[in-house]
Design an enzyme around this catalytic site. Sequence first.
Site, PDB file in Angstrom:
ATOM      1  CE  LYS A  20      -2.419  -0.273   3.935  1.00 45.15           C
ATOM      2  NZ  LYS A  20      -3.581  -0.013   4.709  1.00 45.15           N
ATOM      3  N   PRO A 194     -13.372 -11.161  -2.137  1.00 43.72           N
ATOM      4  CG  PRO A 194     -11.764 -12.264  -1.442  1.00 43.72           C
ATOM      5  CD  PRO A 194     -12.268 -11.810  -2.794  1.00 43.72           C
ATOM      6  N   GLY A 359      22.720  -3.610  13.485  1.00 44.94           N
ATOM      7  CA  GLY A 359      22.120  -3.965  14.423  1.00 44.94           C
ATOM      8  C   GLY A 359      22.261  -3.770  15.393  1.00 44.94           C
ATOM      9  CB  CYS A 386      25.656   2.055  12.336  1.00 43.25           C
ATOM     10  SG  CYS A 386      24.410   2.554  13.665  1.00 43.25           S
ATOM     11  N   GLY A 388      27.710  -2.020  12.250  1.00 41.68           N
ATOM     12  CA  GLY A 388      28.769  -2.869  11.053  1.00 41.68           C
ATOM     13  C   GLY A 388      30.630  -1.927  11.299  1.00 41.68           C
ATOM     14  CD  GLU A 410      25.064  -3.104  21.107  1.00 39.67           C
ATOM     15  OE1 GLU A 410      25.470  -2.242  20.553  1.00 39.67           O
ATOM     16  OE2 GLU A 410      23.531  -3.013  20.667  1.00 39.67           O
ATOM     17  NE  ARG A 467      19.403   2.546  23.629  1.00 37.85           N
ATOM     18  CZ  ARG A 467      18.862   3.502  23.701  1.00 37.85           C
ATOM     19  NH1 ARG A 467      18.823   4.924  24.334  1.00 37.85           N
ATOM     20  NH2 ARG A 467      17.504   3.199  23.018  1.00 37.85           N
ATOM     21  CG  HIS A 512      21.684   4.181   9.640  1.00 38.10           C
ATOM     22  ND1 HIS A 512      21.687   2.976   9.476  1.00 38.10           N
ATOM     23  CD2 HIS A 512      22.008   4.246  10.886  1.00 38.10           C
ATOM     24  CE1 HIS A 512      21.879   2.379  10.692  1.00 38.10           C
ATOM     25  NE2 HIS A 512      21.715   3.212  12.274  1.00 38.10           N
ATOM     26  CD  GLU A 514      21.231   2.572   5.961  1.00 37.49           C
ATOM     27  OE1 GLU A 514      22.022   3.240   5.656  1.00 37.49           O
ATOM     28  OE2 GLU A 514      20.893   1.860   7.292  1.00 37.49           O
TER      29      GLU A 514
END
Length: 535
Positions: A20, A194, A359, A386, A388, A410, A467, A512, A514
């Site tokens: 959508k 439907p 991640g 990041c 990475g 972390e 962070r 980032h 991207e």
Amino acid sequence: MRDLRKYVFVTGGVMSGIGKGITVASLAMLISRMGYSVTLIKIDPYLNVDAGTMNPYMHGEVFVTEDGGETDLDLGHYERFLGKNLSKENNITTGKIYGNVIEKERRGEYLGQTVQIIPHITDEIKRQLRDVSEKNASDITFIEIGGTVGDIEGLPFLEAARQMMIDHGKENVAYIHTAYLPLLPTTGEIKTKPLQHSVNELRRIGIQPDMIVGRSPVKLSEDIKRKISLFTNVPESGIISAHDVPIVYEVPLVMEEQGAGKHLIERLGLQYFKPELDDWKDFIKRLVEANKRINIAMVGKYTSLHDSYLSIKEAIVHSSSLIGVKPILKWIEATDLEEGKLKVEDAFSNINGAIILPGFGKRGSEGKISAIKYLRENNIPLLGICFGLQLSIVEFARNVLGLKEANSTELDPYTPHPVVSLLEEQKNVNKLGGTMRLGSYPIVIERGSRAYKIYGREEILERHRHRYEVNPAYIEKLVDAGLVISGWSKEGKRVEIVEYNKNKFFFATQFHPEFKSRPLAPSPPFIEFLRASIS
Ligand code: GLN
């Protein structure tokens, strides 16, 4: 000055996850290329205030806006199709609406009243919609209501959408319903039942759609369109086939061909102008013609849902059109590397370049570190984003500096060598929602570096969501061992870009890139990463 203030609501039927967001983005793009100003709002009827606290397996990637909103991934589609930045305010959730109403109640703003879903929640919804429309000075505001018609969560939003026509007049509000039409494999027949049911449900709420966008595996025939028109009371010119196409960026073209933009703009009482689409068509043509295949490894831990890394996937598409390559993505689950189910040599045989994906948390992190080691030692182009970047630092500290137990705090709060550690300002943060270092910050690039070659300028703005950072106490050692820190944050001098130029391409960013990549303006690090992967 023109003051149009028109609203187009887009609802979904039959099932969710049918694209959508792409439909909305495509229509908005057509209208904007007619010369009208548009903005888009995504409504997510969940109680989370924003998408930031959700696992990517829930709704895919968390998209980050310039102003630091952690939003639904549809905002990414909107920005890419429209070529324009949106704000965190363009993503409205049930959590935000109820949060505001409850705060107002506590302030005594509803003194004497019983605070109810109708009218208080619906009024707050309408207020926020108008607010975004006004702030953006947009002629036409598109509002995508997440989920499908009939969901309990969506009801207050549909009620607000219905009321908007009473408030603003019929010529200023339109409704589009996007629904799925299944193809029966046994008979090869497209079934409309439907969709008929979901339109009935919408009407029961008091909304008569003005346009139906039928998502289906194959193009809807004129017969099917006629049938849908008959059952839904929408003129045939408003029944649009949004069948599967190989490239999502083709959707606006498919819609324009069928007169979707014309139907919609005329329904709003405005003049149709043929949208200028030549640059967009060129972008697609280059994409289709690109035939040099390269294998790109995507190393992450949410690899079973590719939408977890949607903007990265799209950034690769944008760059590949520019330089004429056809990247084949090989998804590598870091947990498999970690658990020994997959060997690095096997994972990266035939790989031309690898992206170490963003991640959080421990699972899969050792797998990513072993991937980085293999890529570095075998001189395979690597782009780290990041997490990475952070894990590239850990790998380098362990295997080049010889700090065997180096880690990010972390992942191991007690590591003797915390080469990646919590940002200073995070140390007293105990609420986890919306508190990372978020959004756009300026980055200063060292002249003469690879980063400078990539961006061609000394200062850039990129978006962040983290962070942790490279621990300043280790920078000197890392640099002495050959790592180049080529990008620094303007405030506070924190590490933003790392490169290792003994290798062909070893480039990692704390930000980032991207999120700012667009079809017609691909992100520079992705372009150079792909270039390095072909050579
Ligand atoms: N987990 C890391 C941090 O919080 C990296 C985050 C990311 O990759 N977006 O700093």
